[in-house]
Design an enzyme around this catalytic site. Structure first.
Site, PDB file in Angstrom:
ATOM      1  CD  GLU A 117     -38.762 -32.482  35.507  1.00  0.00           C
ATOM      2  OE1 GLU A 117     -37.911 -32.093  34.684  1.00  0.00           O
ATOM      3  OE2 GLU A 117     -38.882 -31.986  36.644  1.00  0.00           O
TER       4      GLU A 117
ATOM      5  CD1 TRP B  31     -25.602 -27.711  32.229  1.00  0.00           C
ATOM      6  CD2 TRP B  31     -24.639 -26.592  33.902  1.00  0.00           C
ATOM      7  NE1 TRP B  31     -24.887 -28.611  32.966  1.00  0.00           N
ATOM      8  CE2 TRP B  31     -24.282 -27.958  33.999  1.00  0.00           C
ATOM      9  CE3 TRP B  31     -24.147 -25.701  34.847  1.00  0.00           C
ATOM     10  CZ2 TRP B  31     -23.450 -28.443  35.021  1.00  0.00           C
ATOM     11  CZ3 TRP B  31     -23.321 -26.183  35.855  1.00  0.00           C
ATOM     12  CH2 TRP B  31     -22.984 -27.535  35.937  1.00  0.00           C
TER      13      TRP B  31
END
Length: 216
Positions: free
Chosen positions: A15, A122
């Site tokens: 991450e 996104w």
């Protein structure tokens, strides 16, 4: 032998790597939050639907896992990473609403909003970003809900009007019988909405839009 915690450490490091990758994207593309990384997506047939956008923002889509995530975001300013992907996919693929509107909402509501990770993720969900493969993937909110919140505890916390439903119905309350709904104190279309889009219909509409884009 690796310690039991090793997979968690590996996940955490991956991450961090993704965060740094998004920072590099932002450095090379300062307009990451407003422009598709892949110009072909400039022709994507986004829908303008204020009512659907508002239902998504307020956690009133009729899909419990989506609504739970959006309400958690609104009340706490945070959301689990898995649910972020589910609600993001729902907005851009089930509803065909421009990813930039989702990015703006997350930027306004997330306490950990990051100028690189927010638009980078996104764009990944929408399919127009970096390494968005397969770009046409559509998350099934029902399967995601049953897999990652099998007992419905997350839904019960953030969508308390559904708390009286048994585990096998809480993920899709519209499949409950009138007696089961009444026993749980639920009125579909009243204190809890019906789904604003049918999953199969929304998925097929999204796949058709992506296929049309590819033909162009």
């Amino acid at each position: 032998e690796r310690p039991a915690i090793a997979p968690d450490i590996d996940k955490f490091l991956s991450e961090l790597g993704w965060r740094e990758f998004c920072r590099h994207l932002l450095f090379d593309h300062p307009d990451l939050a407003t422009r598709n990384l892949q110009p072909a997506f400039d022709a994507f047939p986004w829908h303008s639907d204020e009512a659907a956008l508002s239902a998504w923002q307020r956690g009133r889509t009729g899909y419990p896992i989506v609504d739970a995530g959006m309400r958690e975001l609104w009340y706490s300013g945070v959301m689990h990473n898995r649910v972020r992907m589910v609600v993001g996919s729902f907005l851009v693929k089930h509803l065909l609403i421009d990813w930039r509107l989702g990015e703006q909402w997350f930027w306004d509501t997330l306490v950990d909003a990051d100028p690189g990770s927010n638009p980078g993720n996104w764009q990944w969900v929408a399919g127009c970003g970096a390494d968005a493969a397969p770009y046409f993937r559509v998350f099934n909110p029902l399967l995601q809900s049953e897999k990652f919140d099998a007992g419905g505890s997350y839904i019960r916390r953030w969508v308390p009007e559904l708390a009286g439903l048994p585990d096998n119905l809480i993920h899709q309350p519209w499949t409950a019988t009138p007696l089961e709904l009444a026993a749980a104190g639920i009125e579909l279309g009243g204190n809890y909405p019906r789904p604003i889009v049918d999953h199969k219909t929304g998925r097929q509409r999204a796949l058709s839009a992506y296929a049309e884009l590819r033909q162009r």
